[in-house]
Design a protein around this motif. Sequence first.
Motif, PDB file in Angstrom:
ATOM      1  N   ILE A  77      57.939  79.317  60.210  1.00  0.00           N
ATOM      2  CA  ILE A  77      59.231  79.404  59.520  1.00  0.00           C
ATOM      3  C   ILE A  77      60.275  80.190  60.322  1.00  0.00           C
ATOM      4  O   ILE A  77      61.442  79.798  60.377  1.00  0.00           O
ATOM      5  CB  ILE A  77      59.055  79.971  58.095  1.00  0.00           C
ATOM      6  CG1 ILE A  77      58.173  79.017  57.284  1.00  0.00           C
ATOM      7  CG2 ILE A  77      60.412  80.178  57.406  1.00  0.00           C
ATOM      8  CD1 ILE A  77      57.809  79.508  55.903  1.00  0.00           C
TER       9      ILE A  77
ATOM     10  N   LYS B 188      62.314  77.884  62.527  1.00  0.00           N
ATOM     11  CA  LYS B 188      62.672  76.631  61.867  1.00  0.00           C
ATOM     12  C   LYS B 188      63.850  75.919  62.536  1.00  0.00           C
ATOM     13  O   LYS B 188      64.033  74.728  62.351  1.00  0.00           O
ATOM     14  CB  LYS B 188      62.941  76.860  60.379  1.00  0.00           C
ATOM     15  CG  LYS B 188      64.138  77.744  60.090  1.00  0.00           C
ATOM     16  CD  LYS B 188      64.316  77.951  58.596  1.00  0.00           C
ATOM     17  CE  LYS B 188      65.495  78.873  58.353  1.00  0.00           C
ATOM     18  NZ  LYS B 188      65.631  79.247  56.951  1.00  0.00           N
TER      19      LYS B 188
ATOM     20  N   TYR C 110      62.309  68.809  59.599  1.00  0.00           N
ATOM     21  CA  TYR C 110      61.452  69.255  58.494  1.00  0.00           C
ATOM     22  C   TYR C 110      60.458  68.147  58.127  1.00  0.00           C
ATOM     23  O   TYR C 110      59.256  68.390  57.977  1.00  0.00           O
ATOM     24  CB  TYR C 110      62.275  69.633  57.262  1.00  0.00           C
ATOM     25  CG  TYR C 110      62.811  71.049  57.278  1.00  0.00           C
ATOM     26  CD1 TYR C 110      61.972  72.126  57.493  1.00  0.00           C
ATOM     27  CD2 TYR C 110      64.168  71.305  57.038  1.00  0.00           C
ATOM     28  CE1 TYR C 110      62.470  73.437  57.505  1.00  0.00           C
ATOM     29  CE2 TYR C 110      64.672  72.602  57.048  1.00  0.00           C
ATOM     30  CZ  TYR C 110      63.822  73.660  57.280  1.00  0.00           C
ATOM     31  OH  TYR C 110      64.302  74.935  57.280  1.00  0.00           O
TER      32      TYR C 110
ATOM     33  N   MET D 228      58.323  75.363  57.126  1.00  0.00           N
ATOM     34  CA  MET D 228      58.989  75.671  55.852  1.00  0.00           C
ATOM     35  C   MET D 228      57.924  76.039  54.831  1.00  0.00           C
ATOM     36  O   MET D 228      56.734  75.805  55.040  1.00  0.00           O
ATOM     37  CB  MET D 228      59.746  74.438  55.364  1.00  0.00           C
ATOM     38  CG  MET D 228      58.844  73.234  55.132  1.00  0.00           C
ATOM     39  SD  MET D 228      59.722  71.843  54.412  1.00  0.00           S
ATOM     40  CE  MET D 228      60.019  72.453  52.762  1.00  0.00           C
TER      41      MET D 228
END
Lengths: 454, 454
Positions: free
Chosen positions: B189, B192, B276, B292
């Motif tokens: 994360i 990201k 993502y 995520m």
Amino acid sequence: MYDSKKTFIKKANIISPFRAILFFYVVAIIFSTILLSLPFAYKEGADPAFIDVVFVAVSAISVTGLTPITISETFNEIGYILLAIVLQLGAVGIMALGTFVWIILGKKIGLKERRLIMTDQNQTQFSGMVRLVKQIFLVLFVIEFISFVILGTYYLRYFPLNEAYLNGFFSTISAISNGGFDITGSSLIPYKNDYFLQFYTIILIIFGAIGFPVLIEVKEYLFSKKRNRVFFRFSLFTKLTTLTFLILIVFGTIFIFLLDMNQFFVGKPWHEKFFYSFFQSVTTRSAGLSTMDVSQLTEQNHLFMSFLMFIGASPSSAGGGIRTTTFALVVIFIFTYARGGDSIHLFKREVHKQDLVKAVVVTLLAIFVAYTALIVLTAIEPFSVTELFFEITSAFGTVGLSLGITSELTTFSKIILMVLMFIGRVGIVTALFMFKRNKKGGNYHYPKERIIIG
Amino acid sequence: MYDSKKTFIKKANIISPFRAILFFYVVAIIFSTILLSLPFAYKEGADPAFIDVVFVAVSAISVTGLTPITISETFNEIGYILLAIVLQLGAVGIMALGTFVWIILGKKIGLKERRLIMTDQNQTQFSGMVRLVKQIFLVLFVIEFISFVILGTYYLRYFPLNEAYLNGFFSTISAISNGGFDITGSSLIPYKNDYFLQFYTIILIIFGAIGFPVLIEVKEYLFSKKRNRVFFRFSLFTKLTTLTFLILIVFGTIFIFLLDMNQFFVGKPWHEKFFYSFFQSVTTRSAGLSTMDVSQLTEQNHLFMSFLMFIGASPSSAGGGIRTTTFALVVIFIFTYARGGDSIHLFKREVHKQDLVKAVVVTLLAIFVAYTALIVLTAIEPFSVTELFFEITSAFGTVGLSLGITSELTTFSKIILMVLMFIGRVGIVTALFMFKRNKKGGNYHYPKERIIIG
Ligand SMILES: [K+]
Ligand SMILES: [K+]
């Protein structure tokens, strides 16, 4: 005789029985929708949405019993009778057509066991089938009439004369067709302590769900001369489906009890524990009637019952799902493989490889369809995954139990459930073949497998 | 030469490779538990429960990545290195043993395609295998070392020198072994928006999950003389598993996006939408790293990702699940049947019937195991069915993604997940055969199928 049969089969395009079922289904739904839309079938002030009438029509034709509206609040006595007629049509119509297809394809493969149900081998193919369908109707109507008299008379302890026999009539049809609809507004819950009625209903349910070939063989056996009975051999199909049916009921009763032993069943006397578990186990085979609000059970029990409903009833019965034979063959297939075997023997007969393949395909496809439906319904409905999966397996197994969400679903979800009821009722393989193009001389070979599996 | 090979196989009892894997697994878990219990591996004040240390050991040996404790809060630098060693052992150990079994059984069946990976047919069976395992290690270590240098250097933009190379080391091992553990405390994360790092990690993940036979064939191809390359034929297995792997990634990316188009992805720029979806699709193959918090996605996406995780990675890789080849064969099997065919042809080769049977058995058994686990966990845990099913498929697929419930599970549930990680990692058929009694001259025939399926 065999040659002429083969010629007949070549002439009657092998795909057409599937189309016939599709055609029957569509016509029956339209007919039922019209019937259930007749204004004099409604109670005063009742005005159900069109989609809900269609839903009830599909539900009744596929003898599922799921309904977004309460039958007893919507329909009057005439409506009840019309609904019973539709249930009867749904139970017998597809069953008769299914048996028809089964005979054509079964005879083509030529398994000797299956010839038993043709009572006179010297008759031509067509008249044999007509006779078989007549037998089906006869067996059914005789049982239903006797049951109507018994149940109607029994209901006199609960209702005045007219109402008692109306209830006797509707209950008989609903149970034996495995329709699962009720006119009490709460299924069999008012009779939760009437074990005679429950036991009697279970008998009717089993009549409808055990499969017509089984009933006809039993009738053949009972009506055969005493000295011939010793030589009477029940078919592999009858043995397998009956055994599986009974095992599922016993197994279901035990696990439904165990999974709620410390919740719903706490503090209940032994006979309630037994009858609640037993009845709910039987009803997941296909009936959908219930003696309790199943949403009171635990979530793990709902998941387990979803599994039972997914399996459904016997082939050529009034039920749906992947079917008991399919489940049995898949389980035996896995065990055989795990033991390193490469052929399956049951009751001193070898199971045909193509039947195994079909059982496996039916199961895998059904799991795929159910899981896809679950993802879609989860995306559009606010209900829990368990509630939705219960509804999906109930529709696919044409069972009709619900955790109470049917009436609150969106139209799109209702359409998905209608498709599931359809697929579950006609069988997933039949459903698959309906939409195949009938290319002559094309690359495709139409499968020669029999319809008995799923 | 073929005769001597057959003699060798008869002597080496065919069941023993399965036992060898079981033995390795048990020893490796004990060893890892001891290693991860060493007091100097912990941060000051960290005192994890014994069950949690065992859980992390099983999770690491099966390269799953599920953990009830936060690695970065529990272990210090020494702990990280020990954990990386266990991951390496888990990824390579079972893989090497798996390849060993695969060669024995594969050679026995004698499919010509599979002989490709034996680089010198004139060597004896044993030295050939030793050479193969050496190749596996060599390929792996070269890739890992290069990656450690690249990643460590790249991390200098985020960390001081020591920390950068420690992160480079751990990230490389975690990604390439598909271990899925992280020392950031929140997976990827923090990166990201670092698409280079993500893309690079995806490459490493694919190295670990695509299967070692594929890597070795690609190496053979690249190192073969230019003029021979034209004649080089990749094996059916390599073609099938690679194609399936890629299709699943593309298909996964699209559906993960679609199922959250109106929720999580609303208002995000296109590159975030793509990365993502893409990264989370790749990670469900087996890796378990994520960019995520996947619990932010919708429930329907969780159900879909559960399906992807259930499939898992390629056979003979660092991943788990039913395996890509199994899934591919099952899908092709269903399509072939629906078209009325009775044999499956892929890339101009006919698929062996026993491989199909095995693929189907693996899939059905895995579904049964996962659903049973779901009912049991639902009975003992307060979490939603989706959260539990996600955890179950994540364990079985040795993926390691979680909706955040691992640390709150009861000990009994943790044991169930450990069993699932074990079954998922060694493959359900291997797991099945481990516990078969090796009766000599008994009724059982040990199956002759190759291990490549599940
Ligand atoms: K029903
Ligand atoms: K993993």
